[in-house]
Design an enzyme around this catalytic site. Structure first.
Site, short mmCIF file in Angstrom:
data_model
loop_
_atom_site.label_atom_id
_atom_site.label_comp_id
_atom_site.label_asym_id
_atom_site.label_seq_id
_atom_site.Cartn_x
_atom_site.Cartn_y
_atom_site.Cartn_z
N GLU A 46 0.80 -1.45 -0.30
CA GLU A 46 0.39 0.16 -0.01
C GLU A 46 0.54 1.19 0.19
O GLU A 46 1.93 1.66 0.92
CB GLU A 46 -1.33 0.17 1.71
CG GLU A 46 -2.37 -1.01 1.34
CD GLU A 46 -3.35 -0.70 2.43
OE1 GLU A 46 -3.43 -0.37 2.88
OE2 GLU A 46 -4.26 -1.94 2.83
N ASP A 57 -4.95 9.89 10.49
CA ASP A 57 -3.69 9.34 10.36
C ASP A 57 -3.05 9.82 11.83
O ASP A 57 -3.37 11.27 12.58
CB ASP A 57 -2.91 8.87 9.31
CG ASP A 57 -2.83 8.46 8.13
OD1 ASP A 57 -3.30 6.97 7.94
OD2 ASP A 57 -3.15 9.00 7.09
#
Length: 257
Positions: A46, A57
């Protein structure tokens, strides 16, 4: 056949997906990191497209985003770097990022370029399902790109089944309601969530992410799904590395041993 479909057809368990931020630690590291991840035995790569406001995040990935942007990483630069990577990297590769830079690039142009360089799928966490279905699905399909949606412990059964129906590739199971980041333990509440979703007998494979960092947490997640995704812990490996190829090899093989 799309490489993601082929992988899940051939392998049903202990699938390891490794996430890293494009352009980190150095701008030109992208393909070397991909080659090392593949050589070490991971199943999926990824690539995170850096963005100035990565809301889902934690600090580790946010910091890598900031550094990558300072280094000069953009979607245009990334696509230039990815030209020819299929000569050496044969496992599925997914781009993960936020919708804004993709829309600015142009969705049609983005998907077309993904197909041209050899990308297999996309994860856009802030892309609403309805918008995907009405505006973009036909474009994803036209360029043979698998789209992955995320679910969390708070996602209702009805919503999970709707996502399962509209997904091709796999479902990204966020392990907790928090932001990304390496945690050391998997809680009983998380195990209950994993088992609840497993019992739904969804048509799509499931990979667990957020908080997977070491051999133990990978094995625990893989026992309740088809595998797991490691991001923040791998970013830390890259940050501290003095030899990317050797350090990536050691880390990934330690996870899989």
């Amino acid at each position: 056949m799309n490489r993601i479909d082929k992988l899940f057809k051939q392998k049903k368990e202990r699938i390891l997906s490794i996430y890293f931020t494009a352009g980190f630690p150095q701008l030109g590291d992208t393909v070397a990191i991909m080659e090392a991840i593949a050589a070490a035995g991971a199943d999926i790569i990824e690539i995170g497209v850096p963005y100035s406001d990565p809301i889902a995040d934690g600090p580790t990935i946010q910091e890598s985003n900031n550094q990558a942007l300072k280094n000069g990483m953009t979607l245009k630069v990334l696509f230039e770097q990815l030209k020819g990577f299929r000569e050496t990297v044969h496992i599925p590769v997914i781009l993960m990022g936020y919708l804004n830079p993709v829309v600015q690039y142009g969705m049609e142009a983005f998907c077309k370029t993904c197909k041209e360089v050899g990308i297999d799928g996309l994860i856009l966490p802030d892309l609403p399902m309805q918008q995907y279905l009405t505006e973009y699905k036909h474009t994803f399909d036209a360029y043979d790109l698998r789209n992955t949606f995320l679910i969390s412990p708070q996602t209702s059964e009805a919503r999970i089944r709707e996502i399962d129906q509209q997904t091709d590739g796999f479902i990204y199971m966020v392990s907790s309601a928090s932001i990304t980041g390496a945690k050391k333990e998997v809680s009983p509440e998380q195990i209950a969530y994993f088992e609840r979703v497993k019992a739904m007998n969804l048509k799509n494979p499931r990979l667990i992410g957020f908080g997977i960092s070491d051999r133990y947490s990978f094995q625990t997640a893989a026992a309740h799904s088809h595998g797991a995704i490691i991001g923040s812990a791998f970013i830390n490996v890259l940050r501290e590395s003095t030899n990317l190829k050797e350090d990536i090899q050691e880390y990934i093989q330690g996870i899989l041993s």
